[in-house]
Design an enzyme around this catalytic site. Structure first.
Site, short mmCIF file in Angstrom:
data_model
loop_
_atom_site.label_atom_id
_atom_site.label_comp_id
_atom_site.label_asym_id
_atom_site.label_seq_id
_atom_site.Cartn_x
_atom_site.Cartn_y
_atom_site.Cartn_z
CB THR A 86 16.45 4.04 1.41
OG1 THR A 86 16.90 5.10 0.79
CG2 THR A 86 14.62 4.30 1.66
CG HIS A 117 35.24 -6.89 -7.78
ND1 HIS A 117 34.52 -7.79 -8.81
CD2 HIS A 117 36.30 -7.73 -7.15
CE1 HIS A 117 35.03 -8.91 -8.71
NE2 HIS A 117 36.05 -9.09 -7.74
CB CYS A 161 19.75 8.25 4.90
SG CYS A 161 19.68 7.68 3.13
CG ASP A 191 18.64 10.83 7.24
OD1 ASP A 191 18.69 9.78 8.06
OD2 ASP A 191 18.03 10.92 6.36
CG HIS A 207 39.04 -5.67 -10.00
ND1 HIS A 207 37.81 -5.97 -10.40
CD2 HIS A 207 39.83 -7.14 -9.31
CE1 HIS A 207 37.71 -7.40 -10.39
NE2 HIS A 207 38.71 -8.12 -9.76
C1 RB5 Z 1 14.14 11.01 5.38
O1 RB5 Z 1 12.81 11.15 5.32
C2 RB5 Z 1 14.61 10.03 3.98
O2 RB5 Z 1 14.19 10.64 3.07
C3 RB5 Z 1 16.10 9.70 4.13
O3 RB5 Z 1 16.53 9.24 5.42
C4 RB5 Z 1 16.43 8.70 3.13
O4 RB5 Z 1 15.83 7.68 2.94
C5 RB5 Z 1 16.66 9.49 1.64
O5 RB5 Z 1 17.21 8.73 0.73
#
Ligand code: RB5
Length: 145
Positions: free
Chosen positions: A70, A101, A68, A11, A136
């Protein structure tokens, strides 16, 4: 087995890391397709998880990389797709076990939680690992089908 092909998407929060990983995979002489986004406009990560998952679902020799902020949104969204085994990794050992696995066919990372060098080492561990099958496979079958 045919050569593995990689597809990648992110993203807006991870567009720079996406470029870094694409360059790295090209340096490894591997085939990678960028599924976007192609500018920094705000986008919704599930739309890009869909693009990668559709490619992975349609070809068993295609593996996906999703990034993304996180990695959490991408991992939740991608694991909603049938046949997708998506692993959120923040260090290389988990990445190799995710393949060995769990037969993961998608890996997710967070551009706001790890740096580019760590991301590359995670991707390398994952690429270099193979599913071990055996016990597995019995476990993966319990949720795969
Ligand atoms: C975008 O602001 C953020 O929410 C996205 O990149 C991500 O971390 C979502 O899990």
């Amino acid at each position: 087995m045919s050569k593995v092909k990689y597809v990648i998407a992110s993203d807006h929060a991870a567009i720079e890391m996406k470029s870094e990983i694409i360059e790295y995979i090209k340096e490894l002489n591997l085939d990678i397709e960028d599924l976007g986004p192609f500018n920094k406009d705000r986008v919704d990560y599930p739309d890009y998880a869909d693009k990668v998952c559709e490619k992975v679902q349609s070809d068993e020799n295609t593996l996906g990389i999703l990034i993304c902020g996180t990695g959490i949104g991408m991992s939740i969204a991608s694991n909603k797709h049938k046949g997708i085994r998506s692993a959120l990794c923040s260090e290389p050992l988990s990445a190799s076990f995710a393949k060995e696995h769990n037969d993961s066919n998608v890996i997710c990372m967070g551009a706001r939680t790890i740096g580019g060098e760590l991301a590359k080492s995670i991707v390398k561990s994952w690429i270099d690992s193979s599913f071990q099958g055996g016990r597995h496979l019995d476990r993966v079958k319990k949720f795969r089908d």
